[in-house]
Design an enzyme around this catalytic site. Sequence first.
Site, PDB file in Angstrom:
ATOM      1  CG  HIS A  19       3.426  13.824   8.953  1.00 55.25           C
ATOM      2  ND1 HIS A  19       4.157  12.875   9.604  1.00 55.25           N
ATOM      3  CD2 HIS A  19       2.639  13.132   8.077  1.00 55.25           C
ATOM      4  CE1 HIS A  19       3.829  11.672   9.169  1.00 55.25           C
ATOM      5  NE2 HIS A  19       2.909  11.808   8.229  1.00 55.25           N
ATOM      6  CG  HIS A  42      -1.573   4.912  -0.328  1.00 60.30           C
ATOM      7  ND1 HIS A  42      -2.314   5.672  -1.197  1.00 60.30           N
ATOM      8  CD2 HIS A  42      -1.180   3.813  -1.014  1.00 60.30           C
ATOM      9  CE1 HIS A  42      -2.372   5.056  -2.370  1.00 60.30           C
ATOM     10  NE2 HIS A  42      -1.690   3.921  -2.285  1.00 60.30           N
ATOM     11  CB  SER A 100      -0.861  11.427   7.407  1.00 60.69           C
ATOM     12  OG  SER A 100      -0.997  10.112   6.914  1.00 60.69           O
ATOM     13  CD  GLU A 118      -2.066   0.582   5.202  1.00 67.14           C
ATOM     14  OE1 GLU A 118      -1.750   1.736   4.894  1.00 67.14           O
ATOM     15  OE2 GLU A 118      -1.434  -0.426   4.806  1.00 67.14           O
ATOM     16  N   GLY A 144      -6.709   2.146  -1.748  1.00 66.80           N
ATOM     17  CA  GLY A 144      -6.994   3.575  -1.632  1.00 66.80           C
ATOM     18  C   GLY A 144      -7.193   4.259  -2.978  1.00 66.80           C
ATOM     19  CG  ASP A 164       2.233   9.128   2.153  1.00 67.01           C
ATOM     20  OD1 ASP A 164       3.272   9.135   1.473  1.00 67.01           O
ATOM     21  OD2 ASP A 164       2.228   9.008   3.391  1.00 67.01           O
TER      22      ASP A 164
HETATM   23  N1  SAM Z   1       0.263   8.290   5.117  1.00 66.65           N
HETATM   24  C1  SAM Z   1       1.011   7.599   6.171  1.00 66.65           C
HETATM   25  C2  SAM Z   1       1.609   8.630   7.094  1.00 66.65           C
HETATM   26  O1  SAM Z   1       2.073   9.679   6.612  1.00 66.65           O
HETATM   27  O2  SAM Z   1       1.608   8.420   8.313  1.00 66.65           O
HETATM   28  C3  SAM Z   1       2.088   6.701   5.627  1.00 66.65           C
HETATM   29  C4  SAM Z   1       1.663   5.787   4.525  1.00 66.65           C
HETATM   30  S1  SAM Z   1       2.902   4.730   3.882  1.00 66.65           S
HETATM   31  C5  SAM Z   1       3.969   5.795   3.011  1.00 66.65           C
HETATM   32  C6  SAM Z   1       2.048   3.927   2.570  1.00 66.65           C
HETATM   33  C7  SAM Z   1       1.027   2.911   3.065  1.00 66.65           C
HETATM   34  O3  SAM Z   1       0.220   2.522   1.962  1.00 66.65           O
HETATM   35  C8  SAM Z   1       1.602   1.625   3.633  1.00 66.65           C
HETATM   36  O4  SAM Z   1       1.127   1.440   4.940  1.00 66.65           O
HETATM   37  C9  SAM Z   1       1.058   0.516   2.688  1.00 66.65           C
HETATM   38  O5  SAM Z   1       0.721  -0.670   3.375  1.00 66.65           O
HETATM   39  C10 SAM Z   1      -0.171   1.171   2.133  1.00 66.65           C
HETATM   40  N2  SAM Z   1      -0.640   0.725   0.819  1.00 66.65           N
HETATM   41  C11 SAM Z   1       0.080   0.244  -0.238  1.00 66.65           C
HETATM   42  N3  SAM Z   1      -0.712   0.090  -1.321  1.00 66.65           N
HETATM   43  C12 SAM Z   1      -1.956   0.507  -0.940  1.00 66.65           C
HETATM   44  C13 SAM Z   1      -3.191   0.636  -1.632  1.00 66.65           C
HETATM   45  N4  SAM Z   1      -3.303   0.310  -2.936  1.00 66.65           N
HETATM   46  N5  SAM Z   1      -4.263   1.117  -0.951  1.00 66.65           N
HETATM   47  C14 SAM Z   1      -4.154   1.456   0.353  1.00 66.65           C
HETATM   48  N6  SAM Z   1      -3.007   1.359   1.061  1.00 66.65           N
HETATM   49  C15 SAM Z   1      -1.919   0.896   0.419  1.00 66.65           C
END
Ligand code: SAM
Length: 282
Positions: A19, A42, A100, A118, A144, A164
């Site tokens: 972040h 993500h 994020s 998401e 994503g 991410d």
């Molecule tokens: N970027 C966020 C932050 O920094 O606050 C944290 C994201 S977390 C590491 C990863 C997220 O990706 C999870 O909430 C998960 O549900 C989601 N996710 C997993 N596979 C995905 C996909 N193919 N497309 C979109 N989201 C996905």
Amino acid sequence: MLSYRHAYHAGNSADVLKHWVIERILTYLAQKDKPCFYLDTHAGAGRYALTGDLANKTAEYRRGIERLRGAVAVPEVLSNYLTVVEQSLNGEQGHVYPGSPWLASKLLRAHDRLALCELHPQDYPVLANLFANDARVQTFNEDGFKKSIALLPPKERRGLIVVDPSYEIKADYAGVVKHIQRLHKRFATGIYAVWYPVVDASRVANMMAAFQRAGLKNTLRFELQTSDSSGGGMYASGMVVVNPPWTLCQDVQAGLPWLAKRLALDSSAGFSIETLVPESSV
Ligand code: SAM
């Protein structure tokens, strides 16, 4: 399939590094009047209550953001990130750590645009609801990786793409590099920021070698290690940034040594800053 919930990890040392780097890039982009685009492939739930059951299951934030609060002699390059976090932690919603998407929405201006993807059936509605009244933001309950291809290039022609994933699927380490190459073909001047965990050093070494083979000019890597590798879990994390603003490397050099000291859990803690592909490579 989607068992990962970011709420368990919100505000940990990996979030702090990620972040802060996002904050540095967006603060740079927002210096020019021209609009910019932010894409989070993500996105997670957007923000996280640190008083909640999930965050307190392992209370990772106590070894992360909580170690930075109230610190004195904070390097100037970290002050804006810490101010935005502090505003959120002390805001009307209570003790809430900005993910994020929330951080980006606070740093960007009225004429900027945000796209957030998401997939999780519980996190997506929270994310969509959080930004329901923010006309700058579009949320997508879609993959994503696929959606980001469709969203690029953005009409603004300047922006940050944050990739991410949770790396639950081991193929993500190699897949992310290929994906960045695909996105870069569509939007070569975009800034790309990829987060990665270090659980198994050889997996990360392969990922970095793949970035070097990809040869995207001007690719940097920043890594923060908080403990030794014997615990079996994540002991370090990093960011790979393609097309960073020219100020980013010097900002990270000014702040990462302090962060590494402050977040150290044992004597093996440290950091690294590396050019994976220089600006002048072919
Ligand atoms: N970027 C966020 C932050 O920094 O606050 C944290 C994201 S977390 C590491 C990863 C997220 O990706 C999870 O909430 C998960 O549900 C989601 N996710 C997993 N596979 C995905 C996909 N193919 N497309 C979109 N989201 C996905």
